[in-house]
Scaffold this motif. Structure first.
Motif, short mmCIF file in Angstrom:
data_model
loop_
_atom_site.label_atom_id
_atom_site.label_comp_id
_atom_site.label_asym_id
_atom_site.label_seq_id
_atom_site.Cartn_x
_atom_site.Cartn_y
_atom_site.Cartn_z
N SER A 1 0.85 -1.19 0.00
CA SER A 1 0.00 0.00 0.00
C SER A 1 0.89 1.24 0.00
N ILE B 1 -4.34 4.60 -4.22
CA ILE B 1 -5.44 5.11 -3.38
C ILE B 1 -6.33 6.09 -4.15
N LYS B 2 -7.53 6.24 -3.63
CA LYS B 2 -8.43 7.28 -4.14
C LYS B 2 -8.34 8.48 -3.21
N THR B 3 -8.52 8.21 -1.91
CA THR B 3 -8.40 9.28 -0.91
C THR B 3 -7.64 8.76 0.31
N VAL B 4 -6.90 9.65 0.96
CA VAL B 4 -6.20 9.27 2.19
C VAL B 4 -6.52 10.28 3.28
N ARG B 5 -7.02 9.79 4.41
CA ARG B 5 -7.17 10.61 5.62
C ARG B 5 -6.48 9.82 6.70
N GLU C 1 -7.58 8.89 9.41
CA GLU C 1 -8.50 7.91 10.00
C GLU C 1 -8.71 6.73 9.07
N HIS C 2 -8.66 6.98 7.74
CA HIS C 2 -9.07 5.94 6.80
C HIS C 2 -8.64 6.32 5.39
N SER C 3 -8.24 5.29 4.61
CA SER C 3 -7.93 5.55 3.20
C SER C 3 -8.84 4.71 2.32
N GLU C 4 -9.16 5.27 1.18
CA GLU C 4 -9.98 4.52 0.23
C GLU C 4 -9.10 4.13 -0.95
N PHE C 5 -9.15 2.86 -1.34
CA PHE C 5 -8.27 2.40 -2.42
C PHE C 5 -8.88 2.70 -3.79
N ARG D 1 -4.98 -0.10 -7.87
CA ARG D 1 -5.17 -0.69 -6.53
C ARG D 1 -4.06 -1.69 -6.17
#
Ligand code: PMP
Length: 401
Positions: A246, A251-255, A257-261, A267
């Motif tokens: 990873s 990724i699509k978004t990274v925060r 708290e949480h990341s979206e792949f 991916r």
């Protein structure tokens, strides 16, 4: 196209010609000038990172990289360019699948692995079994190293979750009857992986017709650069894989708290990919497509038949099924160490490989610790085989003195 013309496209072979006879293409093929030039041209004229910059050079690099992906997809008849995942080699590609399936396996689940598999197609499954409590079983082989079909069918009755097969063995050159083995695995609902590392340079491959879930191969065994390999297969099966690596790009978004792949292929492609190597691999695809593949395959097989006959005449023992030999064949001089033969051939500038060929279980099955392996590619000529046989005759004489 005559083979001497093919050889003339390979600078490393020409530099050492006519002394060097290169019969170790199963380890890695030589590279045609067009591949070397494409890699260099990328660094000279369009070097930039892909998918990132808003500037012209990055846009140029990205479009060359994505064009190469599409060419590779077309070469193996993959479902789509998005289902072609750029990896660093076959080993990395198999690990991507084995790690990616960790969450899908439970204690007691069964994994079946080709008894003639390369270590890269054994150890990642062992590690997966360790992580999940799954059980790994080898698919039994006949005496000559081919898959024992009734034994395979019997094992399938145990309902494996995954079946991993060679396309072509890196030791014996046997091509598995995938048109039989894959549908059988599917009838019991198993996922299937095919290791195509030794196939893509020698046989036309249609991943869609094979119907396997995953198909993997390396660039450097098909006239392309090292450091690049491919994982492809069914979109749905690729989407099931949890990313082994990873980071950026995937990724699509990274925060915090949480990341979206991201979706496929990104991916499964964390970090900066091997851009120049992918562009080189697309040139290798073009090189292969410029050949009369049927004629090359026939020539390779006739060279292997000639080698087998010559070896047997000299009293060497040749392993495997003579009617099913693609790219490589393995042999020994019984009573002598394979390494000694390799060294005596090297002294005569004939390059072969000796050892266990990253296939210890197969070697054990064949009743030996190691063997010599001679392997051919499009640039070899029947004269190379004559030279090898002469050298093998001298080696035998020297060893029996
Ligand atoms: N599988 C097979 C059948 C191979 O021949 C090889 C390379 N010898 C591999 C896997 C591993 O390929 P790589 O080292 O390019 O990852």
């Amino acid at each position: 196209m005559a083979e001497p013309f093919i050889k003339s496209q390979f600078p490393a072979l020409m530099e050492h010609s006519p002394e060097l006879i290169y019969l170790d293409s199963a380890a890695t093929t030589q590279k045609p000038a067009a591949v070397l030039e494409a890699v260099q041209a990328f660094y000279l004229h369009s070097n930039a990172n892909v998918h990132r910059g808003a500037h012209a050079l990055s846009i140029k690099a990205t479009s060359a990289y994505e064009r190469a992906r599409a060419q590779i997809a077309q070469f193996v008849d993959a479902e789509s360019p998005e289902s072609v995942i750029i990896c660093y080699g076959t080993t990395h590609a198999i690990n991507t699948v084995a790690h990616g399936l960790t969450h899908q396996l439970s204690p007691g689940d069964i994994i079946l692995v080709d008894g003639a598999a390369h270590h890269a197609n054994i150890v990642p499954w062992q590690q997966l079994a360790k992580r999940t409590g799954a059980e790994l079983y080898p698919i039994p082989l006949l005496k000559n190293g081919s898959i024992d079909l009734p034994a395979y069918q019997a094992l399938l009755q145990r309902g494996p979750k995954l079946v991993s097969l060679n396309h072509v063995s890196n030791v014996l050159g046997h091509a598995n009857p995938l048109d039989v083995l894959i549908p059988l695995a599917k009838t019991v609902g198993a996922l299937t992986l095919v290791d195509g590392a030794q196939a893509v340079a020698h046989l036309p491959v249609s991943v869609r017709s094979l119907g396997c879930d995953y198909y993997v191969f390396s660039g450097h065994k098909m006239y392309g650069p090292t450091g690049v390999g491919i994982l492809t297969g069914k979109r749905q099966s690729l989407e099931q894989l949890e990313p082994m690596m990873s980071g950026g790009e995937m990724i699509k978004t990274v925060r915090f708290e949480h990341s979206e792949f991201a979706g496929l292929p990104n991916r499964l492609e964390a970090g900066t990919p091997p851009i120049a190597q992918v562009i080189g691999l697309a040139k290798a695809v073009e090189f292969i497509q410029s050949l009369d593949r049927q004629a090359v395959a026939e020539m390779e097989q006739s060279m292997l038949r000639k080698a087998r006959a010559g070896l047997q005449q000299l009293g060497y023992f040749v392993y495997g099924d003579p009617g099913n030999c693609h790219g490589a064949l393995a042999f020994n001089l019984l009573g002598e160490h394979h390494q000694d033969i390799g060294t005596l051939l090297d002294q005569q500038q004939v390059a072969i490989r000796c050892g266990y060929h990253c296939a210890m279980p197969l070697m054990e099955h064949l009743g030996t610790k190691g063997s010599c392996r001679l392997s051919v590619a499009a640039y070899n000529t029947p004269n190379d085989i004559d030279r090898a046989i002469e050298a093998l005759a001298i080696a035998k004489d020297m060893l029996s003195e």
